[in-house]
Design a protein around this motif. Structure first.
Motif, PDB file in Angstrom:
ATOM      1  N   VAL A  92       0.770  -1.103   0.068  1.00 35.90           N
ATOM      2  CA  VAL A  92      -0.262  -0.065   0.064  1.00 35.90           C
ATOM      3  C   VAL A  92       0.885   1.339  -0.023  1.00 35.90           C
ATOM      4  CG1 VAL A  92      -1.602   1.469   1.422  1.00 35.90           C
ATOM      5  CG2 VAL A  92      -1.898  -1.315   1.178  1.00 35.90           C
ATOM      6  N   TYR A  93       0.715   2.208  -0.961  1.00 36.51           N
ATOM      7  CA  TYR A  93       1.308   3.523  -0.857  1.00 36.51           C
ATOM      8  C   TYR A  93       0.656   4.609  -1.573  1.00 36.51           C
ATOM      9  CZ  TYR A  93       1.990   1.750  -5.661  1.00 36.51           C
ATOM     10  OH  TYR A  93       2.131   1.400  -7.185  1.00 36.51           O
ATOM     11  N   ARG A  94       1.271   5.534  -1.353  1.00 38.68           N
ATOM     12  CA  ARG A  94       0.392   6.965  -1.691  1.00 38.68           C
ATOM     13  C   ARG A  94       0.489   7.133  -3.397  1.00 38.68           C
ATOM     14  NH1 ARG A  94      -3.317   9.816   0.656  1.00 38.68           N
ATOM     15  NH2 ARG A  94      -2.318  10.406   2.278  1.00 38.68           N
ATOM     16  N   GLY A  95      -0.518   7.320  -3.845  1.00 37.66           N
ATOM     17  CA  GLY A  95      -0.643   7.278  -5.606  1.00 37.66           C
ATOM     18  C   GLY A  95      -0.255   8.855  -5.865  1.00 37.66           C
ATOM     19  N   LYS A  96      -0.079   9.081  -6.960  1.00 41.59           N
ATOM     20  CA  LYS A  96       0.474  10.289  -7.492  1.00 41.59           C
ATOM     21  C   LYS A  96      -0.909  11.109  -7.398  1.00 41.59           C
ATOM     22  CE  LYS A  96       3.509   8.370 -11.023  1.00 41.59           C
ATOM     23  NZ  LYS A  96       3.840   8.247 -12.439  1.00 41.59           N
ATOM     24  N   ASN A  97      -2.092  10.927  -7.419  1.00 33.24           N
ATOM     25  CA  ASN A  97      -3.132  11.875  -7.184  1.00 33.24           C
ATOM     26  C   ASN A  97      -3.733  11.971  -6.003  1.00 33.24           C
ATOM     27  OD1 ASN A  97      -3.027  12.141 -10.120  1.00 33.24           O
ATOM     28  ND2 ASN A  97      -4.437  10.393 -10.279  1.00 33.24           N
ATOM     29  N   GLY A  98      -2.835  11.668  -4.865  1.00 35.52           N
ATOM     30  CA  GLY A  98      -3.086  11.695  -3.613  1.00 35.52           C
ATOM     31  C   GLY A  98      -4.049  10.600  -2.951  1.00 35.52           C
ATOM     32  N   GLY A  99      -4.406   9.570  -3.753  1.00 34.01           N
ATOM     33  CA  GLY A  99      -5.083   8.708  -3.164  1.00 34.01           C
ATOM     34  C   GLY A  99      -4.222   7.516  -2.738  1.00 34.01           C
ATOM     35  N   PHE A 100      -4.795   6.350  -2.671  1.00 33.96           N
ATOM     36  CA  PHE A 100      -3.822   5.122  -2.216  1.00 33.96           C
ATOM     37  C   PHE A 100      -3.706   4.110  -3.422  1.00 33.96           C
ATOM     38  CE2 PHE A 100      -5.546   6.972   1.486  1.00 33.96           C
ATOM     39  CZ  PHE A 100      -4.422   7.021   2.306  1.00 33.96           C
ATOM     40  N   ASN A 101      -2.681   3.708  -3.738  1.00 29.79           N
ATOM     41  CA  ASN A 101      -2.366   2.392  -4.441  1.00 29.79           C
ATOM     42  C   ASN A 101      -2.296   1.240  -3.734  1.00 29.79           C
ATOM     43  OD1 ASN A 101      -2.470   4.433  -6.586  1.00 29.79           O
ATOM     44  ND2 ASN A 101      -0.064   3.997  -6.992  1.00 29.79           N
ATOM     45  N   VAL A 102      -3.078   0.255  -4.091  1.00 30.47           N
ATOM     46  CA  VAL A 102      -3.144  -1.164  -3.325  1.00 30.47           C
ATOM     47  C   VAL A 102      -2.820  -2.255  -4.020  1.00 30.47           C
ATOM     48  CG1 VAL A 102      -4.533  -2.526  -2.035  1.00 30.47           C
ATOM     49  CG2 VAL A 102      -4.833  -0.056  -2.009  1.00 30.47           C
ATOM     50  N   THR A 103      -1.567  -2.829  -4.032  1.00 31.33           N
ATOM     51  CA  THR A 103      -1.171  -3.826  -4.753  1.00 31.33           C
ATOM     52  C   THR A 103      -1.908  -5.232  -3.972  1.00 31.33           C
ATOM     53  OG1 THR A 103       0.864  -2.754  -5.475  1.00 31.33           O
ATOM     54  CG2 THR A 103       0.827  -5.170  -5.624  1.00 31.33           C
ATOM     55  N   THR A 104      -2.443  -5.952  -4.936  1.00 26.11           N
ATOM     56  CA  THR A 104      -2.900  -7.293  -4.444  1.00 26.11           C
ATOM     57  C   THR A 104      -2.802  -8.515  -5.269  1.00 26.11           C
ATOM     58  OG1 THR A 104      -5.046  -7.385  -5.616  1.00 26.11           O
ATOM     59  CG2 THR A 104      -4.713  -5.908  -3.795  1.00 26.11           C
ATOM     60  N   SER A 105      -2.985  -9.763  -4.974  1.00 20.12           N
ATOM     61  CA  SER A 105      -2.727 -10.814  -5.488  1.00 20.12           C
ATOM     62  C   SER A 105      -3.641 -10.959  -6.707  1.00 20.12           C
ATOM     63  CB  SER A 105      -2.910 -11.944  -4.551  1.00 20.12           C
ATOM     64  OG  SER A 105      -4.267 -12.034  -4.199  1.00 20.12           O
ATOM     65  N   ALA A 106      -4.792 -10.111  -6.805  1.00 21.55           N
ATOM     66  CA  ALA A 106      -5.714 -10.010  -7.910  1.00 21.55           C
ATOM     67  C   ALA A 106      -5.273  -8.793  -8.874  1.00 21.55           C
ATOM     68  CB  ALA A 106      -7.152  -9.878  -7.066  1.00 21.55           C
ATOM     69  N   GLY A 107      -4.085  -8.088  -8.528  1.00 24.53           N
ATOM     70  CA  GLY A 107      -4.046  -6.631  -9.363  1.00 24.53           C
ATOM     71  C   GLY A 107      -3.962  -5.591  -8.727  1.00 24.53           C
ATOM     72  N   GLU A 108      -3.741  -4.417  -9.350  1.00 25.39           N
ATOM     73  CA  GLU A 108      -3.704  -3.240  -8.752  1.00 25.39           C
ATOM     74  C   GLU A 108      -4.781  -2.491  -8.506  1.00 25.39           C
ATOM     75  OE1 GLU A 108      -0.810  -1.865  -7.696  1.00 25.39           O
ATOM     76  OE2 GLU A 108       0.572  -3.332  -8.279  1.00 25.39           O
ATOM     77  N   PHE A 109      -5.053  -1.948  -7.609  1.00 27.22           N
ATOM     78  CA  PHE A 109      -6.340  -1.196  -7.210  1.00 27.22           C
ATOM     79  C   PHE A 109      -6.130   0.419  -6.679  1.00 27.22           C
ATOM     80  CE2 PHE A 109      -7.507  -5.556  -7.261  1.00 27.22           C
ATOM     81  CZ  PHE A 109      -8.689  -5.541  -7.805  1.00 27.22           C
TER      82      PHE A 109
END
Length: 419
Positions: free
Chosen positions: A111-128
């Protein structure tokens, strides 16, 4: 706010990591607010209750305290203590009521901060991605086993409490249980009732009465407002989050656990585990202190109830003052496992959280999240389901609903402002 669902399904207003009772509770309230969200659950709902508890496990708090959102305990034994399978059934029934958007069998690795201020979530089912992120994974990730356990000879079996199921899985011989928190004392009793010879390394956990003055103690404490005590009013402040819970049991209808009485019944008591050198098991000389400290908390609880009864003119039976049933003659320093025929050790000294996958500045030097009622200093990041998130009841079935309602309401207000 549901109109935002027209965006790609890889983005959600809220992502919840963890589909236990805490994550499901938040989903319940988010749905009431019409907030688009998704739960990622690494395993199957109810996994920890189903697969990480021993066979005779039951709640230590009465069933009436099971108050998930709009879903109180539905059975006919509110004063009883649900067994493991009954707990799983309760959670699965709650899941059916909530009908949450959830992806089971999906793990979150980053889990890390996205470029647009939200959150990027890396999962075993893909990126969200998400605008808001709620961590509902609990704090029981890594079973604690001390480094010196590696020096124990291979002929002595050792397991952590998370892997203990029943006495039959341990080899014949005597058993050392290390730790006197709720798991440690209940596993000790499980072994003792099965006729096993048990040794117990006693730590600094406090203990509580089960029944006192004609009533179950948690009922008294509920009336006294103990479960509504907030962390900011606790004498220990944030340190209360790291304290061990009081030990007692719900087994066979519930009873208190007095380690002194178990000593009279043949359980051998020692102080806190200090070291292992081969078959030599070493202990701190704190057995007497740990027993006395646990009893002091026990007596203080009784005294609090006495004062409440007196100040409210309540008619209740009077009980005799507490008396120690047994005193150690000395604090043992060490024993030889082979000489004592100890063939197995059960480590019951707790867990450490693992939040390394969260690449956000929300943690203290010990790796624990910092928050105010679950709200971190990282905008949009929240925690739920942890002990003392807000009150003594926060980490229990009793207090999750209030915490979930608070966080979902806060998120709802923030989304309204944003829109």
């Amino acid at each position: 706010m549901k109109e935002k669902r027209e965006h790609t399904r890889l983005h959600y207003e809220v992502i919840i990591v963890g589909g236990g009772q805490a994550g499901l509770s938040v989903s319940h309230y988010l749905q009431k607010h019409g907030i688009d969200h998704m739960i990622f659950e690494k395993h199957r709902i109810g996994h920890s209750w189903r697969n990480q508890r021993w066979d005779s496990f039951c709640l230590v708090t009465p069933n009436w305290q099971c108050r998930l959102p709009d879903f109180p305990y539905p059975g006919n034994d509110p004063q009883g203590f649900m067994l493991k399978d009954e707990i799983v059934e309760y959670i699965e029934a709650f899941r059916s009521k909530v009908n949450p958007p959830i992806m089971e069998g999906v793990s979150v690795s980053r889990v890390y901060r996205g470029k647009n201020g939200g959150f990027n979530v890396t999962t075993s089912a893909g990126e969200f991605t998400a605008d808001h992120l709620i961590i509902a994974t609990g704090g029981y990730d890594i079973p604690i086993v001390p480094d010196y356990a590696h020096s124990l000879p291979g002929h002595i079996k050792q397991i952590h409490s998370v892997n203990y199921r029943n006495p039959k899985q341990l080899p014949e011989g005597e058993v050392l249980v290390v730790g006197s928190g709720q798991s440690g004392v209940q596993i000790m009793e499980d072994l003792h009732l099965a006729g096993r010879k048990v040794h117990l390394a006693v730590g600094n956990a406090p203990r509580s009465p089960r029944m006192y003055r004609g009533r179950e103690t948690t009922e008294w404490l509920y009336d006294l407002g103990f479960y509504e005590l907030t962390i900011d009013r606790h004498p220990l402040g944030d340190e209360a989050k790291h304290k061990t819970n009081h030990f007692l049991t719900g087994r066979d209808g519930g009873h208190e656990i007095d380690l002194r009485k178990f000593a009279l019944s043949g359980v051998k008591l020692y102080g806190s585990m200090a070291n292992i050198q081969g078959t030599r098991l070493e202990f701190q000389t704190d057995l007497t202190k740990n027993l006395d400290d646990a009893d002091e908390i026990y007596v203080n609880i009784r005294n609090d109830i006495d004062r409440y009864i007196a100040s409210n003119n309540i008619s209740a039976p009077v009980e005799a003052p507490f008396r120690k049933a047994w005193e150690p003659e000395f604090d043992p320093v060490s024993i030889d496992a082979d000489a004592e025929n100890i063939t197995s050790i059960v480590w019951a000294i707790g867990f450490r959280p693992n939040y390394r996958w969260i690449e956000l500045p929300a943690f203290d030097g010990r790796g624990y999240p910092q928050f105010d009622r679950g709200v971190t200093h990282v905008e949009g990041l929240y925690f739920i389901g942890l002990p003392w998130l807000h009150t003594w009841g926060s980490g229990r079935f009793l207090g999750i609903a209030d915490d979930a309602e608070y966080l979902s309401g806060l998120i709802h207000d923030k989304l309204l402002v944003k829109s």
